[in-house]
Design a protein around this motif. Structure first.
Motif, PDB file in Angstrom:
ATOM      1  N   LEU A  46     -41.094 -37.916 -15.786  1.00  0.00           N
ATOM      2  CA  LEU A  46     -41.555 -36.568 -16.047  1.00  0.00           C
ATOM      3  C   LEU A  46     -40.458 -35.776 -16.741  1.00  0.00           C
ATOM      4  N   VAL A  47     -40.876 -34.907 -17.653  1.00  0.00           N
ATOM      5  CA  VAL A  47     -39.930 -34.143 -18.435  1.00  0.00           C
ATOM      6  C   VAL A  47     -40.342 -32.669 -18.437  1.00  0.00           C
ATOM      7  N   GLY A  48     -39.451 -31.838 -19.059  1.00  0.00           N
ATOM      8  CA  GLY A  48     -39.748 -30.430 -19.195  1.00  0.00           C
ATOM      9  C   GLY A  48     -39.176 -29.607 -18.043  1.00  0.00           C
ATOM     10  N   GLN A  49     -39.505 -28.340 -18.023  1.00  0.00           N
ATOM     11  CA  GLN A  49     -39.001 -27.424 -17.009  1.00  0.00           C
ATOM     12  C   GLN A  49     -39.994 -27.286 -15.837  1.00  0.00           C
TER      13      GLN A  49
ATOM     14  N   TYR B 152     -37.018 -35.680  -7.569  1.00  0.00           N
ATOM     15  CA  TYR B 152     -35.826 -36.439  -7.976  1.00  0.00           C
ATOM     16  C   TYR B 152     -36.215 -37.664  -8.814  1.00  0.00           C
ATOM     17  N   ASP B 153     -35.183 -38.175  -9.517  1.00  0.00           N
ATOM     18  CA  ASP B 153     -35.337 -39.350 -10.389  1.00  0.00           C
ATOM     19  C   ASP B 153     -36.400 -39.139 -11.452  1.00  0.00           C
ATOM     20  N   ASN B 154     -36.241 -38.065 -12.244  1.00  0.00           N
ATOM     21  CA  ASN B 154     -37.075 -37.809 -13.410  1.00  0.00           C
ATOM     22  C   ASN B 154     -36.155 -37.252 -14.502  1.00  0.00           C
ATOM     23  N   PHE B 155     -36.738 -36.657 -15.527  1.00  0.00           N
ATOM     24  CA  PHE B 155     -35.943 -36.105 -16.620  1.00  0.00           C
ATOM     25  C   PHE B 155     -36.223 -34.605 -16.780  1.00  0.00           C
ATOM     26  N   MET B 156     -36.424 -33.926 -15.655  1.00  0.00           N
ATOM     27  CA  MET B 156     -36.661 -32.497 -15.702  1.00  0.00           C
ATOM     28  C   MET B 156     -35.389 -31.785 -16.144  1.00  0.00           C
ATOM     29  N   SER B 157     -35.555 -30.656 -16.823  1.00  0.00           N
ATOM     30  CA  SER B 157     -34.408 -29.951 -17.381  1.00  0.00           C
ATOM     31  C   SER B 157     -34.587 -28.450 -17.223  1.00  0.00           C
ATOM     32  N   GLY B 158     -33.587 -27.692 -17.748  1.00  0.00           N
ATOM     33  CA  GLY B 158     -33.638 -26.247 -17.673  1.00  0.00           C
ATOM     34  C   GLY B 158     -33.188 -25.736 -16.307  1.00  0.00           C
ATOM     35  N   PRO B 159     -33.233 -24.421 -16.087  1.00  0.00           N
ATOM     36  CA  PRO B 159     -32.786 -23.845 -14.820  1.00  0.00           C
ATOM     37  C   PRO B 159     -33.849 -23.966 -13.729  1.00  0.00           C
ATOM     38  N   LEU B 160     -33.383 -23.879 -12.535  1.00  0.00           N
ATOM     39  CA  LEU B 160     -34.325 -23.804 -11.409  1.00  0.00           C
ATOM     40  C   LEU B 160     -34.980 -22.417 -11.424  1.00  0.00           C
ATOM     41  N   PRO B 161     -36.315 -22.350 -11.291  1.00  0.00           N
ATOM     42  CA  PRO B 161     -36.981 -21.046 -11.394  1.00  0.00           C
ATOM     43  C   PRO B 161     -36.573 -20.098 -10.258  1.00  0.00           C
TER      44      PRO B 161
ATOM     45  N   GLU C 295     -32.502 -33.930  -7.085  1.00  0.00           N
ATOM     46  CA  GLU C 295     -31.399 -34.778  -7.533  1.00  0.00           C
ATOM     47  C   GLU C 295     -31.783 -35.627  -8.751  1.00  0.00           C
ATOM     48  N   PHE C 296     -30.742 -35.961  -9.508  1.00  0.00           N
ATOM     49  CA  PHE C 296     -30.829 -36.916 -10.624  1.00  0.00           C
ATOM     50  C   PHE C 296     -31.899 -36.534 -11.634  1.00  0.00           C
ATOM     51  N   ASN C 297     -31.730 -35.304 -12.122  1.00  0.00           N
ATOM     52  CA  ASN C 297     -32.511 -34.798 -13.235  1.00  0.00           C
ATOM     53  C   ASN C 297     -31.530 -34.223 -14.247  1.00  0.00           C
ATOM     54  N   LEU C 298     -31.976 -33.332 -15.074  1.00  0.00           N
ATOM     55  CA  LEU C 298     -31.137 -32.743 -16.104  1.00  0.00           C
ATOM     56  C   LEU C 298     -31.094 -31.223 -15.972  1.00  0.00           C
ATOM     57  N   PHE C 299     -31.205 -30.706 -14.771  1.00  0.00           N
ATOM     58  CA  PHE C 299     -31.206 -29.261 -14.570  1.00  0.00           C
ATOM     59  C   PHE C 299     -29.862 -28.672 -14.955  1.00  0.00           C
ATOM     60  N   THR C 300     -29.918 -27.450 -15.483  1.00  0.00           N
ATOM     61  CA  THR C 300     -28.722 -26.761 -15.950  1.00  0.00           C
ATOM     62  C   THR C 300     -28.648 -25.372 -15.328  1.00  0.00           C
ATOM     63  N   GLY C 301     -27.548 -24.644 -15.677  1.00  0.00           N
ATOM     64  CA  GLY C 301     -27.384 -23.274 -15.222  1.00  0.00           C
ATOM     65  C   GLY C 301     -26.864 -23.204 -13.795  1.00  0.00           C
ATOM     66  N   LEU C 302     -27.273 -22.128 -13.105  1.00  0.00           N
ATOM     67  CA  LEU C 302     -26.801 -21.871 -11.760  1.00  0.00           C
ATOM     68  C   LEU C 302     -27.980 -21.882 -10.782  1.00  0.00           C
ATOM     69  N   VAL C 303     -27.651 -22.128  -9.534  1.00  0.00           N
ATOM     70  CA  VAL C 303     -28.678 -22.029  -8.489  1.00  0.00           C
ATOM     71  C   VAL C 303     -28.938 -20.541  -8.260  1.00  0.00           C
ATOM     72  N   PRO C 304     -30.198 -20.096  -8.358  1.00  0.00           N
ATOM     73  CA  PRO C 304     -30.488 -18.658  -8.234  1.00  0.00           C
ATOM     74  C   PRO C 304     -30.116 -18.103  -6.854  1.00  0.00           C
ATOM     75  N   ASP C 305     -29.647 -16.842  -6.871  1.00  0.00           N
ATOM     76  CA  ASP C 305     -29.356 -16.166  -5.596  1.00  0.00           C
ATOM     77  C   ASP C 305     -30.607 -16.023  -4.728  1.00  0.00           C
ATOM     78  N   SER C 306     -31.800 -16.027  -5.369  1.00  0.00           N
ATOM     79  CA  SER C 306     -33.047 -15.851  -4.609  1.00  0.00           C
ATOM     80  C   SER C 306     -33.279 -16.985  -3.617  1.00  0.00           C
ATOM     81  N   PHE C 307     -32.602 -18.113  -3.837  1.00  0.00           N
ATOM     82  CA  PHE C 307     -32.795 -19.251  -2.945  1.00  0.00           C
ATOM     83  C   PHE C 307     -32.302 -18.945  -1.529  1.00  0.00           C
ATOM     84  N   ALA C 308     -31.563 -17.876  -1.370  1.00  0.00           N
ATOM     85  CA  ALA C 308     -31.161 -17.458  -0.017  1.00  0.00           C
ATOM     86  C   ALA C 308     -32.374 -17.056   0.811  1.00  0.00           C
ATOM     87  N   GLY C 309     -33.510 -16.800   0.123  1.00  0.00           N
ATOM     88  CA  GLY C 309     -34.733 -16.448   0.844  1.00  0.00           C
ATOM     89  C   GLY C 309     -35.486 -17.643   1.397  1.00  0.00           C
TER      90      GLY C 309
END
Length: 809
Positions: free
Chosen positions: A704-707, A724-733, A748-762
């Motif tokens: 699987l690919v894309g965001q 995990y174990d795909n080719f997903m990319s871009g930032p975590l929403p 894990e083991f994708n192509l995600f970039t950027g930073l982990v959003p602060d919203s994940f604290a929720g």
């Protein structure tokens, strides 16, 4: 006027007459009726002319106006002719002179004569005619009062005699009840007398033990003693009467003291014993029943809640208890004396918070035809129960308990129609040729019990059978039915349910053509790598067919399409192969289809998408190839779609997001390509989403690919998300921070970039967060707020950390 003229003479009584009261006496208060009588007398006197001359009067010094009133005068109340207190105010006293003002008629004064003041002018004489008139009035009144006195004293005498008689009866009754009139040379018997009545006889007061009088031809029967003797002699637990707080004592006490019927122990023995046997059950519960309508009242015991009666006895018919139904009534135990209800054929105790252990009292009730002890949580070993004491037993229900031991003499209950012992019991029964004795048997349900032996051919003689449930919840290598299913099974022309799952059966599945089966469960047996018999496809009334893990081989025949009533089809964990038949699209009632762990090597037929009632579709690990049907969205009832661990290719169909009832979606471990549908957030009921491991080396370009779509933030019921174990990319929403129920997040083991959003604290429910093996910004620090989530297992690359993360091991 001389001194003599001031003297008023009293009329003398005639000889032999009662002495009259002085007319100068104080007048007693009189009621209106008396006043009326006096006035009538006046009218009568005046209408007949002047009265006769008075008798000669002999002057006496005491006959003056200051004549003293006798001290023993009677005073009369206005309301009744009884002696009462003297009036508080008298018109004249003992020492006063007579006041004529109230007695002189107006017409006694001649016309035109001056007014006379009788208090000041004592020289005026009272006309003799008026004196006589007053005397006659007083005399009439005296006689009237005398008659009233006689009536009053007569009534009082009668009342006194009646009171004495009542007191005498009470004394005699108390004397006989306490044994006071017992002869010294006669032995006494210990009985339980009636204690003092309580105002609220919910629980009767305890017994005492007085001495009862003897019962002979010359004395009245002592009811408490006779009733107590009757109950003790009939009781199955006579020793309980030694305890004044026992249910037996309290029941007898109520009958003696509080029962409004006060039944006669010499004439009403049957009803006394019947009421007593029921009452012991009531008092054993200590007043905690949920419904006690009619109990402890004068109502016939046949109308008490849970009790039903019928006339028994032929020529001497009597209304006897035949049904005791205490189901779900907060009953904790029954007493041995329930066996005194010798006509009870139905006993239902199901669904109560039981405390008393297995009710062994039933062994004294050989007349029982229906016994229901379901869901009581019983844990006893009932090996000691000899079921041969129930020759009339038709219905035996023991489900929902944890009973142990052997069902001894089971085959002696030759009238058995229904046996239910599933749901937690561990009762042992050996199936053997004696089963032929149960010719009336319709339901045999021992599901979960360690049944031994084999299905003997004699079972074919039980033609009334509708249900055979000898299945077990899980397979065992040592316990269960052995041998083959006998061919005589096809003689059971009423059989609707056959459950032999998780036993040790072997051999071929027999031909069951003509058997009206609706449920056939043969899972977890070893039928020796046999194919599905064609005779199975003739069972057109089947609603459930479960032949999972039976070591079946071959393919699913096209005849499966004739089972149009099927709702559950389970053929998983076999060695089935070949094409999936299109004919299954005729199973419009199908709700659950599980075919996992087979070797089909075929694609999902597109026609199957017409199964609009299908809720569970499971083809995991069955070597399915090809794409997911594009119109899968038409299977609108789907709740669980499991297609993982196959070789499915192609993209995730966009129509899949129309399955708004979907709760589990497992497409992992395939060779899918493309991206995740952007509107996947419409699956608002989704709890499990597994899209991981779609990269297969044997299928180039898979994965699987894309965001990740931002609509994922709408899956607020999501518990697990694995990509995990795909080719997903871009930032975590950022929107994923609203998944407050999420417990597992593995990217894990994708192509995600950027930073982990602060919203994940929720993500307050998060327990595991795996994000290593991506392209997050090197040296970036994870939000420290993630560390506020309790018990979080946070795994990240070593160059993307915070104070609570750890590197992959």
């Amino acid at each position: 006027m001389t001194e003599e003229n001031h003297i008023i003479k009293k009329p003398q009584e005639a000889p032999g007459e009662l002495p009259s009261r002085s007319w100068e006496e104080e007048e007693e208060p009189k009621n209106d009726a008396e006043e009326e009588d006096v006035n009538d007398d006046d009218d009568e006197d005046s209408s007949f002319g002047p009265p006769p001359p008075p008798p000669p009067l002999t002057p006496h010094p005491e006959d003056t106006l200051n004549y003293t009133i006798a001290s023993d005068s009677l005073f009369y109340d206005e309301e009744s002719p009884r002696k009462t207190d003297p009036p508080q105010v008298s018109p004249y006293s003992k020492d006063s002179e007579y006041n004529y003002d109230n007695d002189i008629d107006d017409d006694s004064v001649p016309p035109g004569a001056p007014a006379i003041d009788w208090e000041e002018d004592q020289s005026v004489e009272i006309p003799p005619t008026k004196v006589v008139q007053r005397w006659e009035k007083k005399e009439k009144r005296r006689k009237k009062l005398l008659r009233q006195d006689k009536n009053y004293f007569a009534a009082k005498a009668i009342a006194s005699v009646a009171c004495c008689l009542i007191v005498l009866v009470i004394i005699l009754t108390a004397g006989f009840g306490s044994g006071a009139f017992q002869k010294d040379d006669e032995p006494s018997s210990a009985v339980i007398p009636p204690p003092t009545m309580t105002t609220a006889p919910t629980v009767s007061p305890p017994f005492e033990t007085p001495v009862a009088p003897p019962v002979d031809n010359n004395s009245t029967v002592n009811r408490p003693s006779a009733l107590q003797d009757l109950l003790v002699s009939a009781s199955y637990n006579p020793d309980a009467f030694a305890d004044v707080q026992s249910a037996e004592s309290l029941a007898a006490n109520w009958l003696i003291v509080s029962d409004p019927l006060q039944l006669d122990p010499t004439k009403d023995q049957f009803r006394i014993q019947q009421r007593y046997a029921l009452l012991t059950q009531y008092f054993a519960a200590d007043g905690s029943w949920s419904n006690e309508e009619g109990w402890l009242t004068a109502e016939d015991e046949c109308t008490w809640y849970g009790v039903q009666c019928e006339e028994v006895g032929g020529g001497t018919a009597r209304n006897a208890v035949v049904t005791v139904n205490f189901a779900a009534n907060n009953v904790g135990r029954i007493t041995p004396d329930i066996a005194m209800l010798t006509n009870v054929t139905t006993l239902n105790l199901t669904g109560n918070p039981w405390e008393g252990g297995f009710p062994t009292a039933i062994t004294n009730m050989p007349q029982l035809r229906s016994l229901d002890l379901e869901n009581l949580g019983l844990t006893d070993d009932i090996s000691s129960i000899d079921f041969s004491v129930f020759p009339n037993m038709e219905v035996l229900r023991l489900r929902g308990n944890f009973l142990q031991g052997t069902l001894n003499s089971f085959y002696s209950m030759t009238n058995l129609v229904e046996v239910q012992a599933s749901g937690g019991n561990n009762l042992t029964l050996a199936i053997n040729s004696s089963i032929v004795n149960l010719a009336k048997l319709q339901t045999l349900n021992l599901n979960g019990c360690p049944i031994t032996g084999g299905l003997v051919s004699e079972i074919g003689a039980l033609t009334a059978l509708t249900t055979i449930d000898l299945g077990r919840p899980a397979p065992s290598n040592t316990v269960g039915l052995t041998g083959p299913i006998p061919a005589s099974i096809n003689q059971l022309t009423q059989l609707a349910t056959l459950d032999l799952s998780s036993n040790l059966l072997t051999g071929a599945i027999p031909d069951m053509t003509g058997v009206p089966l609706q449920i056939l469960r043969l899972s977890n047996n070893n039928f020796g790598q046999a194919a599905i018999p064609d005779s199975i496809y003739t069972l057109t009334g089947l609603v459930e067919l479960n032949m999972a893990n039976c070591k079946l081989i071959g393919s699913i025949g096209t005849g499966i399409g004739s089972l149009t009533s099927l709702r559950i089809l389970a053929l998983d964990a076999n060695f089935l192969s070949g094409a999936l038949p299109d004919a299954m699209d005729q199973l419009f009632q199908l709700q659950s289809l599980t075919l996992r762990l087979n070797m089909f090597e075929t694609a999902i037929p597109a026609s199957w998408t017409s199964l609009v009632n299908l809720q569970i579709f499971d083809l995991q690990n069955s070597r399915i190839i090809g794409p997911i049907p594009g119109n899968i969205g038409s299977m609108a009832s789907l709740r669980e779609l499991r297609l993982s661990e196959n070789r499915i290719t192609g993209a995730i169909p966009g129509s899949l997001t129309q399955l708004v009832l979907l709760e589990e979606l497992e497409l992992n471990t395939n060779a899918l390509t493309g991206g995740i549908p952007f509107d996947i957030g419409s699956l608002v009921n989704l709890r499990i989403l597994r899209l991981h491991d779609n990269t297969r080396a044997v299928i180039p370009g898979s994965g699987l690919v894309g965001q990740l779509p931002s609509s994922l933030g709408g899956l607020t019921n999501l518990l697990e998300f694995e990509i995990y174990d795909n080719f997903m990319s871009g930032p975590l929403p950022w929107e994923m921070g609203s998944l407050v129920n999420l417990q597992l997040l593995d990217v894990e083991f994708n192509l995600f970039t950027g930073l982990v959003p602060d919203s994940f604290a929720g993500l307050s429910s998060l327990q595991s967060f795996y994000l290593s093996g991506n392209n997050f910004t090197a040296g970036a620090v994870l939000p420290e707020s993630l560390c506020s989530i309790p018990n979080l297992d946070l795994v990240s690359d070593c160059d993307v950390t915070n104070s609570c993360s750890r590197c992959p091991s």
